[in-house]
Design a protein around this motif. Structure first.
Motif, PDB file in Angstrom:
ATOM      1  N   VAL A  12     -24.770 -44.845  49.812  1.00 57.40           N
ATOM      2  CA  VAL A  12     -24.053 -43.911  48.230  1.00 57.40           C
ATOM      3  C   VAL A  12     -24.426 -42.586  49.011  1.00 57.40           C
ATOM      4  CG1 VAL A  12     -25.174 -43.778  46.115  1.00 57.40           C
ATOM      5  CG2 VAL A  12     -26.344 -45.860  47.396  1.00 57.40           C
ATOM      6  N   VAL A  13     -22.407 -42.550  48.411  1.00 53.45           N
ATOM      7  CA  VAL A  13     -21.916 -41.498  47.889  1.00 53.45           C
ATOM      8  C   VAL A  13     -21.277 -41.441  46.806  1.00 53.45           C
ATOM      9  CG1 VAL A  13     -22.163 -41.196  51.053  1.00 53.45           C
ATOM     10  CG2 VAL A  13     -20.098 -42.135  49.479  1.00 53.45           C
ATOM     11  N   PRO A  14     -20.774 -39.917  46.668  1.00 57.45           N
ATOM     12  CA  PRO A  14     -20.179 -39.407  45.943  1.00 57.45           C
ATOM     13  C   PRO A  14     -18.771 -39.669  46.475  1.00 57.45           C
ATOM     14  CG  PRO A  14     -21.596 -37.717  46.234  1.00 57.45           C
ATOM     15  CD  PRO A  14     -21.874 -38.033  47.010  1.00 57.45           C
ATOM     16  N   ASN A  15     -18.178 -40.310  45.185  1.00 62.39           N
ATOM     17  CA  ASN A  15     -16.544 -41.107  45.541  1.00 62.39           C
ATOM     18  C   ASN A  15     -15.893 -38.946  45.453  1.00 62.39           C
ATOM     19  OD1 ASN A  15     -13.809 -41.174  44.757  1.00 62.39           O
ATOM     20  ND2 ASN A  15     -14.792 -43.650  44.338  1.00 62.39           N
ATOM     21  N   LEU A  16     -14.776 -39.482  46.735  1.00 64.82           N
ATOM     22  CA  LEU A  16     -13.962 -38.055  46.664  1.00 64.82           C
ATOM     23  C   LEU A  16     -13.548 -37.914  45.654  1.00 64.82           C
ATOM     24  CD1 LEU A  16     -13.240 -37.783  50.435  1.00 64.82           C
ATOM     25  CD2 LEU A  16     -14.288 -36.587  49.107  1.00 64.82           C
ATOM     26  N   TYR A  17     -12.837 -39.128  44.871  1.00 66.90           N
ATOM     27  CA  TYR A  17     -11.410 -39.206  44.551  1.00 66.90           C
ATOM     28  C   TYR A  17     -12.107 -39.674  42.877  1.00 66.90           C
ATOM     29  CZ  TYR A  17      -8.755 -38.392  48.297  1.00 66.90           C
ATOM     30  OH  TYR A  17      -8.687 -37.652  49.514  1.00 66.90           O
ATOM     31  N   PRO A  18     -13.167 -39.040  41.941  1.00 63.89           N
ATOM     32  CA  PRO A  18     -13.833 -39.864  40.866  1.00 63.89           C
ATOM     33  C   PRO A  18     -13.281 -39.623  39.185  1.00 63.89           C
ATOM     34  CG  PRO A  18     -14.798 -37.426  41.311  1.00 63.89           C
ATOM     35  CD  PRO A  18     -13.871 -37.287  42.186  1.00 63.89           C
ATOM     36  N   ALA A  19     -12.790 -41.417  39.085  1.00 64.31           N
ATOM     37  CA  ALA A  19     -12.522 -41.010  38.057  1.00 64.31           C
ATOM     38  C   ALA A  19     -13.255 -40.032  36.919  1.00 64.31           C
ATOM     39  CB  ALA A  19     -12.280 -42.361  37.108  1.00 64.31           C
ATOM     40  N   PHE A  20     -14.438 -39.947  37.144  1.00 61.75           N
ATOM     41  CA  PHE A  20     -15.733 -39.177  35.875  1.00 61.75           C
ATOM     42  C   PHE A  20     -16.279 -38.231  36.963  1.00 61.75           C
ATOM     43  CE2 PHE A  20     -14.430 -43.622  34.414  1.00 61.75           C
ATOM     44  CZ  PHE A  20     -14.537 -43.533  33.343  1.00 61.75           C
ATOM     45  N   SER A  21     -16.141 -37.254  36.309  1.00 59.93           N
ATOM     46  CA  SER A  21     -16.978 -36.314  36.428  1.00 59.93           C
ATOM     47  C   SER A  21     -17.665 -35.016  35.957  1.00 59.93           C
ATOM     48  CB  SER A  21     -16.091 -35.433  37.705  1.00 59.93           C
ATOM     49  OG  SER A  21     -14.967 -34.536  37.437  1.00 59.93           O
ATOM     50  N   GLY A  22     -18.827 -34.327  35.938  1.00 55.23           N
ATOM     51  CA  GLY A  22     -19.088 -33.507  34.970  1.00 55.23           C
ATOM     52  C   GLY A  22     -19.780 -33.489  34.186  1.00 55.23           C
ATOM     53  N   ASP A  23     -20.481 -32.411  33.474  1.00 54.40           N
ATOM     54  CA  ASP A  23     -21.259 -32.896  32.365  1.00 54.40           C
ATOM     55  C   ASP A  23     -21.730 -32.910  30.961  1.00 54.40           C
ATOM     56  OD1 ASP A  23     -21.774 -30.125  32.970  1.00 54.40           O
ATOM     57  OD2 ASP A  23     -23.632 -30.013  34.110  1.00 54.40           O
ATOM     58  N   GLU A  24     -20.072 -32.403  31.018  1.00 54.56           N
ATOM     59  CA  GLU A  24     -19.734 -32.574  29.492  1.00 54.56           C
ATOM     60  C   GLU A  24     -19.960 -32.839  27.781  1.00 54.56           C
ATOM     61  OE1 GLU A  24     -15.585 -29.806  29.117  1.00 54.56           O
ATOM     62  OE2 GLU A  24     -15.714 -30.415  30.601  1.00 54.56           O
ATOM     63  N   PRO A  25     -20.819 -33.023  27.456  1.00 51.54           N
ATOM     64  CA  PRO A  25     -20.930 -33.601  26.313  1.00 51.54           C
ATOM     65  C   PRO A  25     -19.887 -34.720  25.628  1.00 51.54           C
ATOM     66  CG  PRO A  25     -21.027 -31.569  25.187  1.00 51.54           C
ATOM     67  CD  PRO A  25     -20.870 -31.142  27.052  1.00 51.54           C
ATOM     68  N   MET A  26     -19.686 -35.425  25.550  1.00 49.59           N
ATOM     69  CA  MET A  26     -18.637 -36.121  24.586  1.00 49.59           C
ATOM     70  C   MET A  26     -18.782 -35.829  23.286  1.00 49.59           C
ATOM     71  SD  MET A  26     -17.020 -39.133  25.189  1.00 49.59           S
ATOM     72  CE  MET A  26     -16.001 -40.144  24.284  1.00 49.59           C
ATOM     73  N   VAL A  27     -17.194 -34.804  23.689  1.00 50.45           N
ATOM     74  CA  VAL A  27     -17.089 -34.385  22.028  1.00 50.45           C
ATOM     75  C   VAL A  27     -15.597 -34.733  22.208  1.00 50.45           C
ATOM     76  CG1 VAL A  27     -17.001 -32.297  21.075  1.00 50.45           C
ATOM     77  CG2 VAL A  27     -18.853 -32.789  21.946  1.00 50.45           C
ATOM     78  N   THR A  28     -15.289 -35.371  20.909  1.00 46.81           N
ATOM     79  CA  THR A  28     -13.743 -35.940  20.578  1.00 46.81           C
ATOM     80  C   THR A  28     -13.252 -34.301  19.931  1.00 46.81           C
ATOM     81  OG1 THR A  28     -13.982 -36.851  18.408  1.00 46.81           O
ATOM     82  CG2 THR A  28     -13.945 -38.573  20.728  1.00 46.81           C
ATOM     83  N   VAL A  29     -12.258 -34.384  20.846  1.00 49.60           N
ATOM     84  CA  VAL A  29     -10.978 -33.263  20.040  1.00 49.60           C
ATOM     85  C   VAL A  29     -10.002 -33.850  19.698  1.00 49.60           C
ATOM     86  CG1 VAL A  29      -9.789 -31.663  20.646  1.00 49.60           C
ATOM     87  CG2 VAL A  29     -11.540 -31.504  21.312  1.00 49.60           C
ATOM     88  N   SER A  30      -9.479 -33.818  18.502  1.00 49.88           N
ATOM     89  CA  SER A  30      -8.051 -34.607  17.611  1.00 49.88           C
ATOM     90  C   SER A  30      -6.994 -33.288  17.739  1.00 49.88           C
ATOM     91  CB  SER A  30      -7.861 -34.624  16.398  1.00 49.88           C
ATOM     92  OG  SER A  30      -7.168 -35.199  15.561  1.00 49.88           O
ATOM     93  N   LYS A  31      -5.846 -33.777  18.263  1.00 46.21           N
ATOM     94  CA  LYS A  31      -4.675 -33.446  18.878  1.00 46.21           C
ATOM     95  C   LYS A  31      -3.462 -33.364  17.998  1.00 46.21           C
ATOM     96  CE  LYS A  31      -5.807 -30.867  23.129  1.00 46.21           C
ATOM     97  NZ  LYS A  31      -5.507 -30.099  24.504  1.00 46.21           N
ATOM     98  N   GLY A  32      -3.908 -34.116  16.721  1.00 42.75           N
ATOM     99  CA  GLY A  32      -2.405 -34.384  16.179  1.00 42.75           C
ATOM    100  C   GLY A  32      -3.297 -35.929  14.984  1.00 42.75           C
ATOM    101  N   PRO A  33      -2.677 -36.394  14.510  1.00 41.85           N
ATOM    102  CA  PRO A  33      -2.711 -37.706  14.230  1.00 41.85           C
ATOM    103  C   PRO A  33      -3.049 -39.255  14.534  1.00 41.85           C
ATOM    104  CG  PRO A  33      -0.571 -37.483  13.152  1.00 41.85           C
ATOM    105  CD  PRO A  33      -1.610 -36.113  13.837  1.00 41.85           C
ATOM    106  N   VAL A  34      -2.908 -39.286  16.154  1.00 44.68           N
ATOM    107  CA  VAL A  34      -2.693 -40.088  16.852  1.00 44.68           C
ATOM    108  C   VAL A  34      -2.917 -39.284  17.640  1.00 44.68           C
ATOM    109  CG1 VAL A  34      -1.139 -41.515  15.631  1.00 44.68           C
ATOM    110  CG2 VAL A  34      -0.221 -40.501  17.251  1.00 44.68           C
ATOM    111  N   PHE A  35      -3.429 -38.514  18.376  1.00 48.48           N
ATOM    112  CA  PHE A  35      -3.239 -38.345  19.940  1.00 48.48           C
ATOM    113  C   PHE A  35      -5.630 -37.675  19.738  1.00 48.48           C
ATOM    114  CE2 PHE A  35       0.828 -36.510  19.486  1.00 48.48           C
ATOM    115  CZ  PHE A  35       1.338 -37.922  20.043  1.00 48.48           C
ATOM    116  N   THR A  36      -6.402 -37.780  20.142  1.00 47.22           N
ATOM    117  CA  THR A  36      -7.647 -37.891  20.161  1.00 47.22           C
ATOM    118  C   THR A  36      -8.113 -37.614  22.128  1.00 47.22           C
ATOM    119  OG1 THR A  36      -7.810 -38.842  17.972  1.00 47.22           O
ATOM    120  CG2 THR A  36     -10.118 -38.292  19.910  1.00 47.22           C
ATOM    121  N   GLN A  37      -8.637 -36.770  22.328  1.00 41.89           N
ATOM    122  CA  GLN A  37      -9.543 -36.152  23.906  1.00 41.89           C
ATOM    123  C   GLN A  37     -10.878 -36.573  23.737  1.00 41.89           C
ATOM    124  OE1 GLN A  37      -6.525 -34.125  25.047  1.00 41.89           O
ATOM    125  NE2 GLN A  37      -8.216 -32.383  25.684  1.00 41.89           N
TER     126      GLN A  37
END
Length: 334
Positions: free
Chosen positions: A72-97
Motif C-alpha cells: 500500500v503506497v500513497p497515490n502520486l497524484y492524489p485527489a484528496f490530501s492534507g489535514d485541513e478541517p472541513m470548513v466551507t467558504v462562500s464566494k457568492g450566492p452559488v459558489f461554495t468551496q
C-alpha cells in the motif's frame, strides 16, 4: 397495451431503475470494453517488483521478510490530501468551496502484472482484504477523515490508468451523496436490516443468486441499474469492513473472485468497477457493508444523464441465468 418493461425501485438509494430487456436486441446494444485492453505507458510499471523506488515509501507491506505480496503506497497524484478541517467558504450566492482534505492510497494486489482479482489464489485474497481492513482502521484515527471509499477499476474503460491490478483507498472529510442515500435507505426500511432481508428473500426465491460462499452471497439485485451488475453481501451483519473477522473478509473476497470468473467465462473479458461501501466512521444508524460490481457493457446516454434514471437492458433474472450458464444472452437455453 400492457408494457413488458418495468420500473423497479432501488431501496438503497430511493431511485427508480427502468428494466427494458427488449433493447438488448438492438444492433450493437453492447459495447463490451475488455478488461485486458492494453493501457500504453512510456515507462516501466511502477507497481512491479524491482520498481519500488518509483512509488512513495510504502504505508504497509505484506509478505515474507525481504519480499512482498501486497503493498500500500500513497497515490502520486492524489485527489484528496492534507489535514485541513472541513470548513466551507462562500464566494457568492452559488459558489461554495472547501479544502479537499484526506488521503489517497494505492493497494497493489499482487506482484503479478497480469493477475486480476479473478486470478488471485485464496490466500492472496485474504492478504488483500486484510490490507483493506488495516488501512480503513488507520483512516479511522484521523481527525479529518469521516468516510473511506475503496474502489477497483479494472480496464481502461473502467477508469484504470495503469494495467497492473490495483485498488484505491480514499479517505475523505465528508460523507458522499451515494453513501448518504444508502444510509437513508437503511433508515427507511422497517423490517430490520435491508440487506439481510434482501439476501434471505433472494435465497428463498432463488432467481438472482449468483454465488453462495460460506460467509458471503452474490446476487444480481432486483433493482440492478446496469447489465450484469452484482451485489456482494457478507452474511454477518455489520456496518464496517474494518471490524469484520479475517475469515469473513477472506470469504467475501473469494465470493468476488467467483463472481468475476463467472462474468469472464459467460460474458467475456470485460472491464469493470468494484466499489466497497462501508458505513461512515462514527455514524449512528443501521448499515450493512457490501460491494457493488459494475461491468462496463453499456454506456449511459442522454436520458440517463438528464434524468438520473438508469435503463438496464438485461433483467437481473436473465443475467443470473447467463452467469450460471443455463441460458444465453438472447434467452435461449444452453
Amino acid at each position: 397495451m400492457k408494457s413488458k418493461n418495468q420500473l423497479r425501485l432501488d431501496p438503497l438509494t430511493g431511485r427508480w431503475i427502468a428494466v427494458a430487456e427488449g433493447r438488448s436486441y438492438r444492433p450493437s446494444a453492447f459495447f463490451p470494453a475488455p478488461a485486458s485492453e492494453h493501457i500504453p505507458s512510456d515507462r516501466n510499471c511502477p507497481f512491479c517488483p524491482g520498481a519500488e523506488e518509483d512509488t512513495p515509501p510504502a504505508l504497509e507491506t505484506y509478505g515474507p521478510s525481504g519480499s512482498w505480496t501486497v503493498r500500500v503506497v500513497p497515490n502520486l497524484y492524489p485527489a484528496f490530501s492534507g489535514d485541513e478541517p472541513m470548513v466551507t467558504v462562500s464566494k457568492g450566492p452559488v459558489f461554495t468551496q472547501a479544502p479537499a482534505s484526506g488521503i489517497h492510497e494505492v493497494l497493489i494486489l499482487s506482484q503479478d502484472h497480469k493477475a486480476t482479482w479473478a486470478d488471485l489464489d485464496e490466500d492472496q485474497i485474504g492478504v488483500v482484504m486484510a490490507a483493506m481492513r488495516d488501512r480503513m482502521d488507520a483512516h479511522l484515527h484521523s481527525n479529518v477523515i469521516r468516510y473511506s471509499q475503496i474502489i477497483l477499476n479494472q480496464g481502461r474503460a473502467a477508469g484504470a490508468s495503469l494495467e497492473h491490478p490495483h485498488a484505491q483507498l480514499l479517505g475523505i472529510s465528508f460523507v458522499p451523496r451515494e453513501l448518504a442515500d444508502e444510509q437513508a435507505g437503511f433508515s427507511r426500511f422497517v423490517g430490520g436490516c435491508l440487506l439481510c432481508a434482501t439476501v434471505e428473500l433472494e435465497k428463498t426465491i432463488d432467481e438472482r443468486v449468483v454465488v453462495e460462499e460460506e460467509e458471503a452471497t452474490v446476487i444480481s439485485p432486483f433493482w440492478a441499474q446496469s447489465a450484469f451488475e452484482m451485489l456482494i453481501v457478507p452474511k454477518s451483519h455489520g456496518p464496517h469492513l474494518h471490524i469484520s473477522s479475517p475469515y469473513e473478509l477472506k470469504s467475501t473476497g473469494i465470493a468476488i473472485k467467483k463472481a468475476l470468473n463467472k462474468l469472464r467465462n459467460q460474458v467475456g473479458d470485460v472491464a469493470y468497477n468494484l466499489v466497497f461501501h462501508s458505513s461512515p466512521y462514527r455514524a449512528i444508524g443501521n448499515f450493512h457493508w457490501h460491494i457493488h460490481l459494475f461491468p462496463k457493457l453499456t454506456t449511459k446516454a442522454g436520458f440517463e444523464l438528464g434524468t438520473g434514471v438508469s435503463i438496464n437492458i438485461v433483467s437481473p433474472e436473465l443475467a443470473t441465468k447467463v452467469l450460471l450458464g443455463t441460458e444465453a444472452i438472447d434467452g435461449t437455453k444452453n
